[in-house]
Design a protein around this motif. Structure first.
Motif, mmCIF file in Angstrom:
data_model
loop_
_atom_site.group_PDB
_atom_site.id
_atom_site.type_symbol
_atom_site.label_atom_id
_atom_site.label_comp_id
_atom_site.label_asym_id
_atom_site.label_seq_id
_atom_site.Cartn_x
_atom_site.Cartn_y
_atom_site.Cartn_z
ATOM 1 N N GLN A 1 34.428 30.928 46.416
ATOM 2 C CA GLN A 1 33.888 32.198 45.933
ATOM 3 C C GLN A 1 32.454 32.392 46.421
ATOM 4 O OE1 GLN A 1 34.742 31.496 41.770
ATOM 5 N NE2 GLN A 1 36.554 32.821 41.848
ATOM 6 N N GLU A 2 31.675 31.327 46.435
ATOM 7 C CA GLU A 2 30.306 31.398 46.946
ATOM 8 C C GLU A 2 30.317 31.719 48.440
ATOM 9 O OE1 GLU A 2 26.318 28.562 47.308
ATOM 10 O OE2 GLU A 2 28.014 27.892 46.080
ATOM 11 N N ARG A 3 31.231 31.083 49.178
ATOM 12 C CA ARG A 3 31.358 31.345 50.608
ATOM 13 C C ARG A 3 31.729 32.799 50.863
ATOM 14 N NH1 ARG A 3 33.940 31.608 55.307
ATOM 15 N NH2 ARG A 3 33.634 30.039 56.924
ATOM 16 N N MET A 4 32.615 33.338 50.050
ATOM 17 C CA MET A 4 33.010 34.740 50.188
ATOM 18 C C MET A 4 31.805 35.657 50.002
ATOM 19 S SD MET A 4 36.649 34.535 48.143
ATOM 20 C CE MET A 4 36.995 36.290 48.190
ATOM 21 N N ALA A 5 30.963 35.365 49.024
ATOM 22 C CA ALA A 5 29.785 36.193 48.759
ATOM 23 C C ALA A 5 28.792 36.114 49.922
ATOM 24 C CB ALA A 5 29.126 35.757 47.452
ATOM 25 N N VAL A 6 28.575 34.920 50.449
ATOM 26 C CA VAL A 6 27.652 34.758 51.577
ATOM 27 C C VAL A 6 28.207 35.458 52.815
ATOM 28 C CG1 VAL A 6 26.571 33.078 53.130
ATOM 29 C CG2 VAL A 6 26.655 32.632 50.663
ATOM 30 N N SER A 7 29.503 35.344 53.023
ATOM 31 C CA SER A 7 30.133 36.011 54.157
ATOM 32 C C SER A 7 29.965 37.519 54.058
ATOM 33 C CB SER A 7 31.619 35.644 54.222
ATOM 34 O OG SER A 7 32.234 36.258 55.323
ATOM 35 N N ALA A 8 30.064 38.052 52.861
ATOM 36 C CA ALA A 8 29.880 39.500 52.669
ATOM 37 C C ALA A 8 28.463 39.914 53.052
ATOM 38 C CB ALA A 8 30.183 39.887 51.225
ATOM 39 N N VAL A 9 27.483 39.093 52.734
ATOM 40 C CA VAL A 9 26.095 39.378 53.106
ATOM 41 C C VAL A 9 25.957 39.411 54.634
ATOM 42 C CG1 VAL A 9 23.732 38.446 53.061
ATOM 43 C CG2 VAL A 9 25.105 38.459 50.969
ATOM 44 N N VAL A 10 26.566 38.430 55.293
ATOM 45 C CA VAL A 10 26.508 38.372 56.764
ATOM 46 C C VAL A 10 27.173 39.600 57.365
ATOM 47 C CG1 VAL A 10 27.330 37.113 58.806
ATOM 48 C CG2 VAL A 10 26.370 35.856 56.860
ATOM 49 N N ARG B 1 32.052 43.865 62.215
ATOM 50 C CA ARG B 1 32.235 43.139 60.955
ATOM 51 C C ARG B 1 32.593 41.688 61.204
ATOM 52 N NH1 ARG B 1 36.747 42.186 57.527
ATOM 53 N NH2 ARG B 1 38.078 43.371 58.893
ATOM 54 N N VAL B 2 33.344 41.428 62.268
ATOM 55 C CA VAL B 2 33.841 40.087 62.560
ATOM 56 C C VAL B 2 33.261 39.605 63.885
ATOM 57 C CG1 VAL B 2 35.929 38.739 63.040
ATOM 58 C CG2 VAL B 2 35.979 40.522 61.286
ATOM 59 N N ASN B 3 32.840 38.335 63.906
ATOM 60 C CA ASN B 3 32.348 37.700 65.113
ATOM 61 C C ASN B 3 33.370 36.636 65.508
ATOM 62 O OD1 ASN B 3 31.090 35.958 66.944
ATOM 63 N ND2 ASN B 3 29.058 36.307 66.078
ATOM 64 N N LEU B 4 34.215 36.970 66.482
ATOM 65 C CA LEU B 4 35.317 36.083 66.843
ATOM 66 C C LEU B 4 34.860 34.737 67.394
ATOM 67 C CD1 LEU B 4 37.869 38.644 68.311
ATOM 68 C CD2 LEU B 4 37.805 37.635 66.027
ATOM 69 N N SER B 5 33.760 34.705 68.133
ATOM 70 C CA SER B 5 33.298 33.412 68.653
ATOM 71 C C SER B 5 32.845 32.509 67.510
ATOM 72 C CB SER B 5 32.182 33.600 69.690
ATOM 73 O OG SER B 5 31.032 34.173 69.112
ATOM 74 N N ARG B 6 32.232 33.094 66.501
ATOM 75 C CA ARG B 6 31.835 32.298 65.327
ATOM 76 C C ARG B 6 33.072 31.791 64.595
ATOM 77 N NH1 ARG B 6 29.442 28.568 62.567
ATOM 78 N NH2 ARG B 6 29.079 29.091 60.400
ATOM 79 N N GLU B 7 34.085 32.622 64.479
ATOM 80 C CA GLU B 7 35.315 32.190 63.821
ATOM 81 C C GLU B 7 35.978 31.054 64.589
ATOM 82 O OE1 GLU B 7 37.940 35.281 62.569
ATOM 83 O OE2 GLU B 7 36.460 36.086 61.164
ATOM 84 N N MET B 8 35.913 31.083 65.909
ATOM 85 C CA MET B 8 36.469 29.995 66.713
ATOM 86 C C MET B 8 35.715 28.687 66.454
ATOM 87 S SD MET B 8 39.096 31.276 68.049
ATOM 88 C CE MET B 8 39.563 29.896 69.064
ATOM 89 N N GLU B 9 34.392 28.776 66.271
ATOM 90 C CA GLU B 9 33.602 27.592 65.931
ATOM 91 C C GLU B 9 34.052 27.004 64.595
ATOM 92 O OE1 GLU B 9 29.468 28.604 65.821
ATOM 93 O OE2 GLU B 9 29.454 29.335 67.889
ATOM 94 N N GLU C 1 40.294 34.481 56.252
ATOM 95 C CA GLU C 1 40.966 35.673 55.722
ATOM 96 C C GLU C 1 40.409 36.055 54.351
ATOM 97 O OE1 GLU C 1 45.404 37.235 54.489
ATOM 98 O OE2 GLU C 1 45.233 35.666 56.005
ATOM 99 N N LEU C 2 40.160 35.059 53.518
ATOM 100 C CA LEU C 2 39.569 35.334 52.206
ATOM 101 C C LEU C 2 38.179 35.940 52.326
ATOM 102 C CD1 LEU C 2 40.552 32.126 50.209
ATOM 103 C CD2 LEU C 2 41.193 34.468 49.609
ATOM 104 N N CYS C 3 37.421 35.473 53.312
ATOM 105 C CA CYS C 3 36.036 35.880 53.436
ATOM 106 C C CYS C 3 35.813 37.173 54.206
ATOM 107 C CB CYS C 3 35.222 34.756 54.091
ATOM 108 S SG CYS C 3 35.082 33.303 53.027
#
Length: 95
Positions: free
Chosen positions: A39-48, A59-67, A89-91
C-alpha cells in the motif's frame, strides 16, 4: 495404561502443534507488513506518476518497469517476475 511411546508421540504432536501455531502467527504478521508495504508502494508510485504527468511525461516508464522486473527476477527467480508484474499492475494499473 499409556506406554512411554504413546506419551512421547503425544508430546511430540503437542510440540508440533505449538510450532505450527507460532509459525502461522508469524506468517500472518509478515503478511500484514507486506500488505502495508505494498500500500505504501502504491502511494509512492502515484506521486511519481503525478509528477511525471505534470512535467509532460507519460504515466508509465517502461524502461524503469523492466529494471524492476529484472530486480525481482534476479532475487526470486521466475516467480519473482510474476510478483513484480502484479506489483506493477497494482501500482500503475493495467497498461
Amino acid at each position: 495404561m499409556t506406554t512411554t511411546t504413546e506419551a512421547t508421540e503425544a508430546t511430540e504432536a503437542t510440540e508440533a502443534t505449538d510450532v505450527i501455531t507460532g509459525a502461522r502467527e508469524r506468517i500472518d504478521a509478515l503478511d500484514d507488513r507486506i500488505i502495508g508495504l505494498i500500500q505504501e508502494r502504491m502511494a509512492v508510485s502515484a506521486v511519481v506518476q503525478d509528477a511525471r504527468i505534470a512535467s509532460g511525461g507519460r504515466r508509465v516508464n517502461l524502461s524503469r518497469e523492466m529494471e524492476i522486473l529484472a530486480h525481482y527476477s534476479e532475487a526470486l527467480g521466475k516467480p519473482g517476475t510474476s510478483l513484480a508484474m502484479t506489483l506493477l499492475e497494482l501500482c500503475r494499473g493495467r497498461i
